[in-house]
Design an enzyme around this catalytic site. Sequence first.
Site, short mmCIF file in Angstrom:
data_model
loop_
_atom_site.label_atom_id
_atom_site.label_comp_id
_atom_site.label_asym_id
_atom_site.label_seq_id
_atom_site.Cartn_x
_atom_site.Cartn_y
_atom_site.Cartn_z
N THR A 1 8.06 -42.39 -19.13
CA THR A 1 7.00 -41.63 -19.81
C THR A 1 7.58 -40.44 -20.56
OG1 THR A 1 5.60 -42.23 -17.93
CG2 THR A 1 4.73 -40.59 -19.44
N ARG B 1 14.87 -40.31 -16.29
CA ARG B 1 14.91 -39.53 -15.04
C ARG B 1 15.51 -40.37 -13.93
NH1 ARG B 1 9.09 -36.49 -15.01
NH2 ARG B 1 9.32 -35.68 -17.12
N SER C 1 11.23 -32.30 -15.09
CA SER C 1 9.88 -31.72 -15.03
C SER C 1 9.47 -31.28 -13.63
CB SER C 1 8.90 -32.74 -15.62
OG SER C 1 7.64 -32.17 -15.76
N HIS C 2 8.45 -31.92 -13.09
CA HIS C 2 7.87 -31.50 -11.80
C HIS C 2 8.57 -32.15 -10.62
CE1 HIS C 2 6.10 -35.02 -13.53
NE2 HIS C 2 5.81 -35.44 -12.32
N LYS D 1 15.90 -35.83 -22.18
CA LYS D 1 15.14 -36.51 -23.22
C LYS D 1 15.49 -35.92 -24.59
CE LYS D 1 10.87 -33.85 -23.12
NZ LYS D 1 9.43 -33.94 -23.19
N ASP E 1 5.19 -25.78 -13.95
CA ASP E 1 6.09 -26.72 -13.27
C ASP E 1 7.56 -26.44 -13.59
OD1 ASP E 1 6.12 -27.55 -15.92
OD2 ASP E 1 6.36 -29.66 -15.39
N ASP F 1 6.02 -26.93 -18.85
CA ASP F 1 5.02 -27.49 -19.76
C ASP F 1 3.68 -27.74 -19.08
OD1 ASP F 1 5.95 -29.63 -18.31
OD2 ASP F 1 6.42 -30.90 -20.04
N ARG F 2 3.65 -27.74 -17.74
CA ARG F 2 2.37 -27.98 -17.06
C ARG F 2 1.70 -26.67 -16.67
NH1 ARG F 2 2.57 -33.25 -13.19
NH2 ARG F 2 3.41 -34.64 -14.78
N THR G 1 -0.93 -42.42 -21.77
CA THR G 1 -0.31 -41.34 -21.01
C THR G 1 1.05 -40.98 -21.60
OG1 THR G 1 -1.44 -41.98 -19.01
CG2 THR G 1 0.61 -40.78 -18.73
N GLU H 1 -3.85 -33.69 -21.01
CA GLU H 1 -3.79 -34.78 -20.05
C GLU H 1 -4.30 -34.27 -18.70
OE1 GLU H 1 -0.47 -37.74 -20.57
OE2 GLU H 1 0.63 -35.87 -20.73
N GLU H 2 -4.79 -35.22 -17.90
CA GLU H 2 -5.28 -34.85 -16.57
C GLU H 2 -4.16 -34.35 -15.67
OE1 GLU H 2 -4.01 -36.77 -13.95
OE2 GLU H 2 -2.93 -37.90 -15.49
N SER H 3 -2.92 -34.62 -16.05
CA SER H 3 -1.78 -34.28 -15.21
C SER H 3 -1.33 -32.84 -15.45
CB SER H 3 -0.64 -35.25 -15.50
OG SER H 3 -0.39 -35.29 -16.89
C1 G1P Z 1 3.25 -38.13 -15.63
C2 G1P Z 1 1.83 -37.82 -16.05
C3 G1P Z 1 1.73 -37.82 -17.56
C4 G1P Z 1 2.75 -36.83 -18.14
C5 G1P Z 1 4.13 -37.14 -17.61
C6 G1P Z 1 5.14 -36.10 -18.05
O1 G1P Z 1 3.62 -39.41 -16.08
O2 G1P Z 1 0.93 -38.76 -15.50
O3 G1P Z 1 0.43 -37.49 -17.93
O4 G1P Z 1 2.75 -36.89 -19.53
O5 G1P Z 1 4.11 -37.17 -16.18
O6 G1P Z 1 4.82 -34.82 -17.59
P1 G1P Z 1 3.57 -40.72 -15.15
O7 G1P Z 1 4.40 -40.42 -13.93
O8 G1P Z 1 2.13 -40.90 -14.74
O9 G1P Z 1 4.08 -41.82 -15.99
ZN ZN Z 2 7.01 -30.71 -17.01
#
Ligand code: G1P
Ligand code: ZN
Length: 544
Positions: free
Chosen positions: A18, A22, A113-114, A126, A278, A282-283, A345, A364-366
């Site tokens: 996504t 990673r 990221s997180h 990336k 995060d 970005d979150r 997504t 996004e919901e995330s």
């Molecule tokens: C997750 C989130 C998505 C976000 C991505 C990167 O991806 O669901 O919205 O863009 O992290 O921060 P996923 O693990 O669901 O593919």
């Molecule tokens: Zn992030």
Amino acid sequence: MQIETITTKPYQDQNPGTSGLRKKVKVFQQTGYLENFVQSIFDSLEETQGKVLVLGGDGRYFNRVAIQIIIKMAAANGFEELIIGQGGLLSTPAASHIIRKYQADGGLILSASHNPGGPDEDFGIKYNVNNGGPAPEKFTQAVFQRSQVIDQYKTADIPDIDLDNIGIAQFEALKVTIIDPVTDYAELLETIFDFKVLKQSISSGYITLLFDAMSAITGPYAKRILVDILGAPADSVINAEPLEDFGGHHPDPNLAHAHELAERMFSDNAPVFGAASDGDGDRNMITGSNIFVTPSDSLAIMAANAHLIPAYKAGLSGVARSMPTSQAVDRVAASYKIPCYETPTGWKFFGNLLDAGKITLCGEESFGTGSTHVREKDGLWAVLFWLNLIAVKRQTVADIVQEHWQKFGRDIYCRHDYEAIETPIANGIVDHLRAQLPTLPGQVFGEYLVSYADEFCYEDSIDGSISKNQGIRVGFENGSRIVFRLSGTGTVGATLRIYIERFEADPEKHNQEAQTALAFLIELAEQLCEVKQRTGRSEPNVIT
Ligand code: G1P
Ligand code: ZN
């Protein structure tokens, strides 16, 4: 400088997900693993000679090592300049801004990221293109193809660069510029928000705030912007020191992982506003005194009130949300008569819409929200957006949310994550869901009539590209939805995400707890996907 060509063997697992590649740090530490991927990126670019690249990461374990490797490879591949954040640090939104501001040709962002960090945890990389946003799928797929056949990479014998001192160093044709990671980004935010009003509201004590940087990249950014510039007390920013292992925690801003913030925000003397970001900044998670704002609601509320923020006072050209994000923002768009786009997504799908001026806000919901100001989601930007709203509306977070629900209704929403499922079991779940799609429409479950059941396929309205298999949707006649998809960012097994939502128009019923209000659909989701039955688990790992 001496350029060496090193023979290498391809790795078969370098398929970006996504958001970039990673993997566990140990995977990246294999001989040639990082080098292969970086060379595959360079080989997939039309040109590297004379190009300018931004480079930085979230400071997690292996960040500095990776940066030194990449500098040497960039030199050998003919880049003209590298712009690097001091200490090798750049938050993801700041990197996006720096690419844009200095008109760089692209950037490499080092982050998972997180995901947790440390020698036994995750690392990631990336490539972002010259609009500052993540490379489109066409490019990431080209990189993957290249990585499968790569047999050599190039590196130069230049010494390790001092990453800690701001300034310029020249290594023959390569210029290495070390910049302050915060200054440009802070200046950008100042052009968007009303800093004068923010300063007044904070210094007068009208707004008290708490920001949890989760021992990750936003510490230095939050200290500079919230404390030094806007005048918040120094203890308003907690866990402000970026650590290579994020203090052993998940740098994921939700109520489970940002527990220190959650405790303070749900206490008797909670501050007016609380937020967390995060690993790579970005979150965002938004809370107020004794209230948590779901990211889907946050996006809708921001869209509904954007005209109160200086940069968006002329209104929004349109909005976009990822498919599993609740439909709350759609209601705002309909009421304001602006377009609302539904994308797969991942932030990369917003880039074309932002570039074309079709949308001003997206999310996004995330826990991700952003706007035209950069091409990544942006945690601190969302924090300042909310602070600016509180300052001008003179309302608490809870009042802002209640007012919004009264006007637009509430999309009650939750997401259940089942992490680290064995891959064959996860694939079995998806196959089982897929097999039901043709027969679901028309079926009735309790008061829910299935109106459609499909696999989301997106056609980009700007470049016509098509992205298939972007999540399984079951939609009901009353607008409720259940969405299933496998994560593309996990590094262990497979993560099944189940997204559930139901619209509630009646204000008398707005203050229900989401899990209770959605209990029937949660049960129905299990009936459809059998995740508990197939994994033997009794509950999700994370509920957001
Ligand atoms: C997750 C989130 C998505 C976000 C991505 C990167 O991806 O669901 O919205 O863009 O992290 O921060 P996923 O693990 O669901 O593919
Ligand atoms: Zn992030």
